[in-house]
Design an enzyme around this catalytic site. Structure first.
Site, mmCIF file in Angstrom:
data_model
loop_
_atom_site.group_PDB
_atom_site.id
_atom_site.type_symbol
_atom_site.label_atom_id
_atom_site.label_comp_id
_atom_site.label_asym_id
_atom_site.label_seq_id
_atom_site.Cartn_x
_atom_site.Cartn_y
_atom_site.Cartn_z
ATOM 1 N N ARG A 260 -22.479 -14.521 7.754
ATOM 2 C CA ARG A 260 -23.907 -14.189 7.486
ATOM 3 C C ARG A 260 -24.812 -13.683 8.363
ATOM 4 O O ARG A 260 -26.083 -14.186 8.566
ATOM 5 C CB ARG A 260 -24.382 -15.661 7.112
ATOM 6 C CG ARG A 260 -23.814 -16.314 5.841
ATOM 7 C CD ARG A 260 -23.972 -17.709 5.587
ATOM 8 N NE ARG A 260 -23.263 -18.669 6.602
ATOM 9 C CZ ARG A 260 -23.629 -19.962 6.798
ATOM 10 N NH1 ARG A 260 -24.577 -20.590 5.818
ATOM 11 N NH2 ARG A 260 -23.315 -20.573 7.683
ATOM 12 N N THR B 223 -6.078 -0.543 12.143
ATOM 13 C CA THR B 223 -6.339 1.030 12.348
ATOM 14 C C THR B 223 -7.170 1.051 13.300
ATOM 15 O O THR B 223 -7.635 2.230 13.456
ATOM 16 C CB THR B 223 -6.874 1.650 10.790
ATOM 17 O OG1 THR B 223 -7.929 1.077 10.226
ATOM 18 C CG2 THR B 223 -5.586 1.537 9.599
ATOM 19 N N LYS C 263 4.032 6.701 10.830
ATOM 20 C CA LYS C 263 5.237 6.764 10.175
ATOM 21 C C LYS C 263 5.275 5.439 9.474
ATOM 22 O O LYS C 263 5.043 4.246 10.133
ATOM 23 C CB LYS C 263 6.442 7.007 11.246
ATOM 24 C CG LYS C 263 7.708 7.218 10.416
ATOM 25 C CD LYS C 263 9.041 7.561 11.603
ATOM 26 C CE LYS C 263 10.195 7.653 10.709
ATOM 27 N NZ LYS C 263 11.211 7.926 11.765
ATOM 28 N N LYS D 190 7.555 7.521 -7.410
ATOM 29 C CA LYS D 190 8.470 8.386 -6.458
ATOM 30 C C LYS D 190 9.776 8.088 -6.682
ATOM 31 O O LYS D 190 10.883 7.753 -6.122
ATOM 32 C CB LYS D 190 8.140 7.717 -5.120
ATOM 33 C CG LYS D 190 7.104 8.281 -4.400
ATOM 34 C CD LYS D 190 6.736 8.257 -2.914
ATOM 35 C CE LYS D 190 5.832 8.974 -2.357
ATOM 36 N NZ LYS D 190 5.799 9.180 -0.952
ATOM 37 N N LEU D 191 10.297 7.959 -8.069
ATOM 38 C CA LEU D 191 11.667 7.618 -8.400
ATOM 39 C C LEU D 191 12.396 8.929 -7.902
ATOM 40 O O LEU D 191 13.703 8.841 -7.494
ATOM 41 C CB LEU D 191 11.667 7.810 -10.042
ATOM 42 C CG LEU D 191 13.082 7.423 -10.545
ATOM 43 C CD1 LEU D 191 13.726 6.239 -10.224
ATOM 44 C CD2 LEU D 191 13.004 7.637 -12.033
ATOM 45 N N HIS E 13 -6.117 8.086 0.333
ATOM 46 C CA HIS E 13 -5.505 8.380 -0.824
ATOM 47 C C HIS E 13 -5.638 9.760 -0.998
ATOM 48 O O HIS E 13 -6.381 10.551 -0.890
ATOM 49 C CB HIS E 13 -6.151 7.576 -2.211
ATOM 50 C CG HIS E 13 -7.328 7.429 -2.378
ATOM 51 N ND1 HIS E 13 -8.174 6.702 -1.424
ATOM 52 C CD2 HIS E 13 -8.305 8.168 -3.047
ATOM 53 C CE1 HIS E 13 -9.597 6.746 -1.729
ATOM 54 N NE2 HIS E 13 -9.745 7.633 -2.914
ATOM 55 N N ASN F 217 -10.116 2.413 5.586
ATOM 56 C CA ASN F 217 -8.804 2.254 6.434
ATOM 57 C C ASN F 217 -7.588 2.871 5.653
ATOM 58 O O ASN F 217 -6.478 2.945 5.978
ATOM 59 C CB ASN F 217 -8.786 0.867 6.891
ATOM 60 C CG ASN F 217 -8.830 -0.003 5.939
ATOM 61 O OD1 ASN F 217 -9.659 0.391 4.755
ATOM 62 N ND2 ASN F 217 -8.343 -1.308 5.971
ATOM 63 N N VAL G 174 -4.418 8.279 6.388
ATOM 64 C CA VAL G 174 -5.606 8.270 7.493
ATOM 65 C C VAL G 174 -4.966 8.267 8.856
ATOM 66 O O VAL G 174 -5.582 8.735 9.730
ATOM 67 C CB VAL G 174 -6.192 6.681 7.088
ATOM 68 C CG1 VAL G 174 -7.304 6.702 8.472
ATOM 69 C CG2 VAL G 174 -6.883 6.839 5.842
ATOM 70 N N GLY H 136 1.097 -1.054 0.066
ATOM 71 C CA GLY H 136 -0.047 -0.080 -0.001
ATOM 72 C C GLY H 136 0.771 1.101 0.015
ATOM 73 O O GLY H 136 2.045 1.102 0.177
ATOM 74 N N ASP H 137 0.236 2.170 -0.277
ATOM 75 C CA ASP H 137 0.905 3.793 -0.020
ATOM 76 C C ASP H 137 1.837 3.858 -1.126
ATOM 77 O O ASP H 137 2.931 4.612 -1.348
ATOM 78 C CB ASP H 137 1.744 3.908 1.342
ATOM 79 C CG ASP H 137 0.674 3.654 2.354
ATOM 80 O OD1 ASP H 137 -0.338 4.205 2.582
ATOM 81 O OD2 ASP H 137 1.387 2.839 3.185
#
EC number: 6.3.4.4
Length: 430
Positions: free
Chosen positions: A144, A130, A304, A331-332, A41, A38, A300, A12-13
């Site tokens: 159910r 979270t 860190k 993020k290069l 973006h 949770n 969210v 993620g992130d």
């Protein structure tokens, strides 16, 4: 016409928000298919920052249909709050541009209470949740006994659903030392929120299939990352839903044949929030530098993020389990200025070299990275919009990643701004 699934190919992130926004400009429908509120973006549009955690990224673009599919667990109070916040920022949201699956499961206050109580009782073996009730809501879905969006429309049905839920949850709460559920208070809360949610409720599976037949472009927006998948992630330090691309079909009610291109979002290094194994983690100055330069704090939670070198073993694995057609490398620019870069190309487990992450948690924890070193670059890559703008060493780094993960780069992102993107393959092209 290709429909596109966007999935995070790490923990993620990875920068999905920018890529989804870039793609959503040409999509007709943007659908979320798993998770809850949770995973946040961040979108940057014309210099304005939008922070979302439940609504699809397309909601900030006029003329798009945003869909919350049945694979999502929905906190109705958070939904109403997020809608109000965006309306306050000038975003128009109506039942004409937002649709919620009638069969989506609701997250209730009791789910968050259970989530947090469990985590506090498991001081030795925290999962890193979270605390927003995502996991307990999915448990009720599989058990159910969940309350779904459609249940809000009928008070008699709603009362029966609450009674069934209480049998299970009150037993759990006694064991954890929590007060029993206040039935009447919960019913009152649900009656109050119902008219604010029900106008958006639709048979999403039907609308999605009609859109597909009409030739509309559909963008499936994944949350979190494939390494948090309940089946293929670093279990038990995972989320409670399937995150891989196949869930796009299950989580919206459209057949898998509707998926034309799977775009895996991959950061040029690796990060992880919370607990769990992380073979390439850096606990030194290089790790701190990556975190500071990449501003690695959760959208969210504000937590860190742990940082490390690029792990080609893990990304190759997630590209396989999601059937990734091409990756978007983000993020290069965070790597600018490093004299030497490292890529994890394998693991050492008790003296044996592995080319994949083992499934057993104890073995994952004992894996140590095997690195390949590459020359870094001193020039800036920030804002580059063509290969010619990149230093030669940066191009070599990207090409080596392609070789190691056995998947081509379709997009290269060089800043949070949506136009700072090098396009190699357009995922929406036939």
């Amino acid at each position: 016409m290709a429909n596109v699934v966007v999935v995070g190919a790490q923990w993620g992130d990875e920068g999905k928000g920018k890529i989804v926004d870039w793609l959503s400009e040409r999509a007709d429908v943007i659908a979320r298919f798993q998770g809850g509120h949770n995973a946040g973006h961040t979108l940057v549009i014309d210099g304005k920052v939008y922070k979302l955690s439940l609504l699809p990224s397309g909601i900030v673009r006029p003329g798009k249909l945003s869909v919350i599919g049945n694979g999502v667990v929905l906190d109705p109070w958070h939904l109403v709050g997020e809608i109000a916040k965006l309306r306050g920022e000038g975003v128009e949201i109506t039942p004409d541009n937002l649709m919620i699956a009638e069969n989506a499961v609701l997250i209730l206050p009791l789910h968050g209470e259970l989530d947090r109580a469990r985590e506090s009782h498991n001081a030795v073996a925290k999962i890193g949740t979270t605390g927003r009730g995502i996991g307990p809501a999915y448990e009720d879905k599989v058990g159910r006994r969940a309350i779904r969006v459609a249940d809000l429309a009928d008070e008699a049905t709603l009362a029966l659903r609450v009674d069934r839920l209480m049998v299970h949850h009150d037993a759990l709460r006694r064991g954890l030392g929590i007060e029993p559920i206040d039935r009447e208070a919960l019913l009152a809360q649900l009656r109050e929120i119902a008219p604010q949610v029900l106008p958006y409720a639709k048979p999403v599976w039907k609308v999605m299939n009609e859109m597909r037949k009409a030739g509309k472009r559909i963008l499936f927006e994944g949350a979190q990352g494939a390494l948090l998948d309940i089946d293929f992630g670093t279990y038990p330090f995972v989320t409670s839903s399937n995150v891989i691309a196949g869930q796009a079909a299950t989580g919206t009610g459209i057949g898998p044949g509707a998926i034309g291109f799977v775009l895996g979002i991959v950061k040029a290094y690796t990060t992880r929030v919370g607990e769990g194994p992380f073979p390439a983690e850096l606990k030194d100055a290089d790790g701190e530098r990556l975190g500071e330069r990449g501003r690695e704090f959760g959208t969210v939670t504000g937590r860190k993020r742990r940082c490390g070198w690029f792990d080609a073993v893990l990304v190759r694995q997630t590209c396989a389990t999601s059937g990734v057609s091409g990756i978007a490398l983000t993020k290069l620019d965070v790597l600018d200025g490093f004299e030497t870069l490292k890529i994890c190309v394998g693991y050492d487990l008790d003296g044996e070299r592995l080319d994949h992450l083992p499934i057993a948690a104890d073995q994952q924890a004992r894996c140590t990275p095997i690195y390949e070193e590459l020359e870094g670059w001193s020039e800036s890559t920030a804002g580059a919009r063509s290969w010619a703008d990149l230093p030669g060493a940066a191009v070599k780094y990207v090409r080596r990643i392609e070789e190691l993960i056995q998947c081509p780069v379709a997009l290269l992102s060089t800043s949070p701004e949506r136009d700072d993107t090098i396009l190699v393959t357009d995922p929406f092209e036939d």
